[in-house]
Design an enzyme around this catalytic site. Structure first.
Site, short mmCIF file in Angstrom:
data_model
loop_
_atom_site.label_atom_id
_atom_site.label_comp_id
_atom_site.label_asym_id
_atom_site.label_seq_id
_atom_site.Cartn_x
_atom_site.Cartn_y
_atom_site.Cartn_z
N HIS A 86 -2.36 -0.05 7.08
CA HIS A 86 -1.85 -1.17 6.27
C HIS A 86 -0.32 -1.20 6.20
CE1 HIS A 86 -5.90 -2.05 5.12
NE2 HIS A 86 -6.08 -0.88 4.54
N HIS A 96 -13.56 -1.13 12.15
CA HIS A 96 -13.08 -1.42 10.80
C HIS A 96 -11.56 -1.50 10.76
CE1 HIS A 96 -13.14 -1.87 6.49
NE2 HIS A 96 -12.10 -1.04 6.48
#
Length: 313
Positions: free
Chosen positions: A274, A247
């Site tokens: 991120h 993921h």
């Protein structure tokens, strides 16, 4: 056509028709409608808040938040933002969609099952069509690296051929996650087979803290893997033993798609999320000697401001 930078050139691709779905927002808890729509050649990917009438380009310089997701917005308009865009961005990149308008009637993209697989399904149902205009790709010419105070890091470097490879290691000691790593030559086929169905995850001990901060209000075992120490709480268990790193690599694909073009090069990272992924794309685009834009079979050096203008065109 492969969604990644396997071969330079080729026609640009858009969705053949529009398609919509409804689902809950992971962080807002709101029920949201998402529509994937065709866009004209050269438009790139953008997100439109239909409730606000605001369109936001899906570009690294429009990222306004990287807490537990990637959110884009407009400067000076704090309400004009769209969060949790990374999974649909990864799916569009994997499908080779260059131009698309993503409409949503609220502050984030629905989480659906927590992976990119439902978005791949939607794109497959809508179909893809070539349109006028040449596809552009970014070839990495030299290593660009970013790191943070914890020692986490991310790097893009050149490859001998025109492809995209990715290698990532994550570490969550004392949990069912542990240390996991994965190296993959990322193509449309390998993304769908190896990454697309890997779900987002969280630690059980963090859930109350996240909700107190106004996050994860829509999270459930239906859209996230929850880890409680050595245990996976979800009744169905994992989709693969290393679903966690898969993921995280899916997130890398979605975050790097905010460069505006497919990247030809090698990504490597350790505990990258991120924030670091976005910093890496910004650093890559800020250095005019780090990349060149491939248009058809011709290579030309492109400075970052010109590149950003091209993605907005």
């Amino acid at each position: 056509m492969d969604g990644f930078a396997q071969l330079p050139g080729g026609r640009r691709r858009r969705l053949a028709q529009g398609i919509s779905c409804r689902g809950v927002g992971l962080h807002s808890g709101l029920t949201l409608t998402l529509s994937l729509l065709p866009a004209p050649s050269g438009a790139g990917i953008s997100f439109r808040r239909t409730d606000l009438g605001v369109t936001i380009p899906a570009r690294a310089d429009h990222v306004v938040d990287t807490r537990l997701c990637t959110a884009i917005g407009m400067e000076g308009q704090p309400q004009a933002r769209v969060g949790t865009i990374e999974h649909v961005m990864a799916a569009l990149a994997a499908a080779g969609i260059d131009d698309a308008l993503v409409e949503v009637d609220g502050p984030e993209v629905p989480i659906l099952d927590g992976s990119a697989e439902p978005f791949i399904f939607l794109i497959n149902c809508a179909g893809a069509a070539e349109q006028y205009g040449q596809r552009h790709s970014l070839q990495v010419l030299k290593a660009v690296r970013v790191e943070d105070e914890t020692g986490a890091w991310a790097e893009l470097s050149p490859l001998d051929d025109f492809a995209f490879e990715a290698e990532l290691e994550i570490a969550f000691p004392g949990t069912a996650i542990g240390t996991q790593s994965l190296a993959l030559r990322v193509s449309t086929a390998s993304f769908r087979a190896e990454l697309a169905n890997a779900r987002t995850f969280t630690l059980a001990e963090d859930v109350a803290r996240l909700r107190a901060a106004g996050l994860a209000r829509g999270g459930s075992l239906a859209n996230a893997v929850v880890v409680d120490g050595p245990l996976v709480v979800n009744p169905g268990g994992l989709r693969s033993p290393d679903e966690f790193v898969r993921h995280k690599l899916l997130d890398v694909v979605g975050d790097l798609a905010l460069a505006g073009h497919p990247i030809a090069g090698r990504f490597r990272g350790a505990r990258s999320g991120h924030a670091l992924n976005n910093r890496l794309v910004r650093a890559l685009l800020a250095d005019p000697t780090a990349t060149r834009l491939v248009t058809g079979h011709a290579l030309e050096a492109v400075e970052a401001p010109a590149l950003l203008a091209a993605t907005a065109a």
